[in-house]
Design an enzyme around this catalytic site. Sequence first.
Site, PDB file in Angstrom:
ATOM      1  N   MET A  22     -38.139 -33.219   1.688  1.00 31.85           N
ATOM      2  CA  MET A  22     -38.229 -34.060   0.496  1.00 31.85           C
ATOM      3  C   MET A  22     -36.976 -34.910   0.299  1.00 31.85           C
ATOM      4  SD  MET A  22     -41.161 -33.827  -0.924  1.00 31.85           S
ATOM      5  CE  MET A  22     -42.603 -32.893  -0.393  1.00 31.85           C
ATOM      6  N   HIS A 139     -31.483 -35.939  -0.754  1.00 33.84           N
ATOM      7  CA  HIS A 139     -32.652 -35.206  -1.215  1.00 33.84           C
ATOM      8  C   HIS A 139     -33.213 -35.833  -2.484  1.00 33.84           C
ATOM      9  CE1 HIS A 139     -35.262 -31.790  -2.190  1.00 33.84           C
ATOM     10  NE2 HIS A 139     -35.144 -31.499  -0.905  1.00 33.84           N
ATOM     11  N   HIS A 140     -34.542 -35.792  -2.609  1.00 35.76           N
ATOM     12  CA  HIS A 140     -35.194 -36.411  -3.763  1.00 35.76           C
ATOM     13  C   HIS A 140     -34.815 -35.717  -5.064  1.00 35.76           C
ATOM     14  CE1 HIS A 140     -38.078 -38.687  -5.997  1.00 35.76           C
ATOM     15  NE2 HIS A 140     -38.647 -39.185  -4.926  1.00 35.76           N
ATOM     16  N   SER A 141     -34.369 -34.445  -4.969  1.00 36.98           N
ATOM     17  CA  SER A 141     -33.937 -33.762  -6.194  1.00 36.98           C
ATOM     18  C   SER A 141     -32.571 -34.274  -6.652  1.00 36.98           C
ATOM     19  CB  SER A 141     -33.862 -32.249  -5.957  1.00 36.98           C
ATOM     20  OG  SER A 141     -32.931 -31.975  -4.937  1.00 36.98           O
TER      21      SER A 141
END
Lengths: 450, 450
Positions: A22, A139-141
């Site tokens: 992700m 990371h998408h977070s």
Amino acid sequence: MARKLSIMDSGWLMMETRETPMHVGGLALFAIPEDAPSDYMESVYRFMVEVDGVCRPFSQKIQSRLPGRLDAAWVEDRNFDIDYHVRHSALPRPGRVRELLALVSRLHAQRLDPGRPLWESYLIEGLEGNRFALYTKMHHSMVDGMAGMHLMQSRMASSADENLPAPWSGEWDKRKKPRKKSVAVAAKAGVLDGAGSVRRGAGQLVDLLRLPKDSNVKTIYRAPKTVLNRRVTGARRFAAQSWSLPRIKAAAKKHNGTVNDIFLAMCGGAMRRYLETLDALPAEPLVAQVPVSLRSADQAEGGGNAITTVQVSLATHIASPLGRLVAIQESMQAVKTRLGEMQKSDIDAYTVMTNMPLSLGQVTGLSGRVSPMFNLVISNVPGPKDTLYFNGAELLASYPVSLVLHGYALNITVVSYKDSLEFGVIGCRDTLPHIQRFLDYFEASLAELE
Amino acid sequence: MARKLSIMDSGWLMMETRETPMHVGGLALFAIPEDAPSDYMESVYRFMVEVDGVCRPFSQKIQSRLPGRLDAAWVEDRNFDIDYHVRHSALPRPGRVRELLALVSRLHAQRLDPGRPLWESYLIEGLEGNRFALYTKMHHSMVDGMAGMHLMQSRMASSADENLPAPWSGEWDKRKKPRKKSVAVAAKAGVLDGAGSVRRGAGQLVDLLRLPKDSNVKTIYRAPKTVLNRRVTGARRFAAQSWSLPRIKAAAKKHNGTVNDIFLAMCGGAMRRYLETLDALPAEPLVAQVPVSLRSADQAEGGGNAITTVQVSLATHIASPLGRLVAIQESMQAVKTRLGEMQKSDIDAYTVMTNMPLSLGQVTGLSGRVSPMFNLVISNVPGPKDTLYFNGAELLASYPVSLVLHGYALNITVVSYKDSLEFGVIGCRDTLPHIQRFLDYFEASLAELE
């Protein structure tokens, strides 16, 4: 000092598997300055690693002790190891864009180490035409969608002579006034302001789901099942190319449309060609999930969330290029009209409700096995209008490298830079053959409208 | 036609985590022929990918439906994708061995895709001195220990003019008589032939465990807890260098010892220096786990299993280089005497019993948290005596890239090639700092004995 992740950001951690990393990335191409010494690339690498500390968010890693990462929080990485995050690579000869895309495809397929700050940056030398490349993944977070690329670009200089520290340098923390506001916050997902919004958002969704499937007005679950909507493996193929914005604007003017209309028509035409070649074109039109900003560019500087996702027909069932363009325009117009009638809070509710099944499908493992909510995600994000520089080197092009999900094996994202529209196509290598062909199909579909 | 994995081979799959990938590798350096055209590296890459089918074991992937992979079997990969497995890379300038080791450290840290045949091969150009490199990784469940390197070497030519297909080419399946017997089978672990052997093997173990901890006679669980024996992360550092075999033989002759004695003394001296620098030298001697072949080189061609592991003192508590060498020789001699008194079947039982706790420690997560069975694995494997060639390029050096485990963060493996002993040191990047220093410490420890 731990900072808890939002439920949305934790979701990106929960959805991550070996098959669906992700993270999002950016691939930037630079010109080597004409007077560069023979050890120029080594000096760029030193510029990247010899930093005075590391700033947030680059300095922070995820801390989590509970299963499901419900307690996930960002904490400073006390053992931060810059040599791990910043890497020096090279292309085999002849160093064409082809070799670059092969390398980026491989690098983008590798998961980030969850025990460290969730980013890596690769300085890539050996690109023909006296150029070099920078591929950065986050990371998408850590950063939403395009925010990572915006963050990187906001830390580039506006002239070759301007000296700025590396994007992750600790010096950015010391600057009292940030040079440009980070877009990271602005791109965060919505928070509901009350139960009434949820009801109204749900009402909108129910209304849309009642429309016939061949209507130009689309929402989720109106998409045909296609080869794009299968389970994915962890391998990726990335293709990228720049198109002239004046060329696209001329086509838009000719057809009384917008740049975005022509962009969607290029995607629709390319998808039709691609699926025809595979003998896999469905009778019903493909549905694209398209993020839409609800504000003008001027307002965007203020921060805060104003993004929703809408579903648009790509009219792939129509053979005529002009007929396809008109159908796409009608579909987009219907979405805009409907959004215009909705209140901001209702749109937020609608956004959350139409995106929730996507996350659930990933976590439950149903995605790619049941009917798709849509066929693919297509994003068109405005980027910088002026020339940017990195350590004195001119930014020539900047391609987004997005992510794919189970059930959604392809993603097309474009950003504008100066007089170009920069296309980045990422797909699952095993689910979809010959992803590089999209570049030819985009060109053919644009030429048809000129 | 599925072929079930042995319990030992399944064990390598079960032990694999993101922190402990269970593949082994080999790094081979080649000379670019003097008359090579400018597109020579591209032609080598084509030689590697343009193969007529793919032979076993390169064509097979793991099929498993049960949890724990108890039903794991090798099956042909019908979607075999040679471009995925064979990759073309390059080093950034100046292309020293330093840049090569940095790249191999990164590549060796990445897990193989469990959904495909468990190997990857990287052609690496841009190495200074008119050389190129080949880094190949294979999963330990596919080839035991050094067998992968032997498999690769057995498919290299004995002259520059001899034309052989790429090591994984399907043409190898068509050759009725294999050119050299694969060592893969010969290196497989033992099978017990009866309960009596188990009892006698256990008796040997109990006898050894009764000896005082400072005795030169070692077995498992006689090792001090050191920095080497911690949990590991997924990041790796690899260091490699060649030493002159005549030089080592001269030192052996001077001290009435064997090449292996001097090799172990180089390891003992290096470990003492390394731990002293970290202020972490234990009062008790380090214990190395050393694989030992039970047959002469002539017998080895016959195949079948004849390998056990023994525990040897590295005498790191002794400051005098000569005293350390003598203590190591005594420890090794004690092991040999004891093995000589044991029957083959008892040795097999002893081997399994002393290795079982290692696997259990990995799977249960206890390893690196309880007392270590030994401090590190050290292997010395005989290799080819004559010059080998790959697609016409002379093999200059060939370094083993082994694996580390939780609780065992360092591995030293050497292979001989012609007049060299080729050292490969692999360690966890986060657990052990400055792994490249071992190369200096080996040299200093050898010089002390000359």
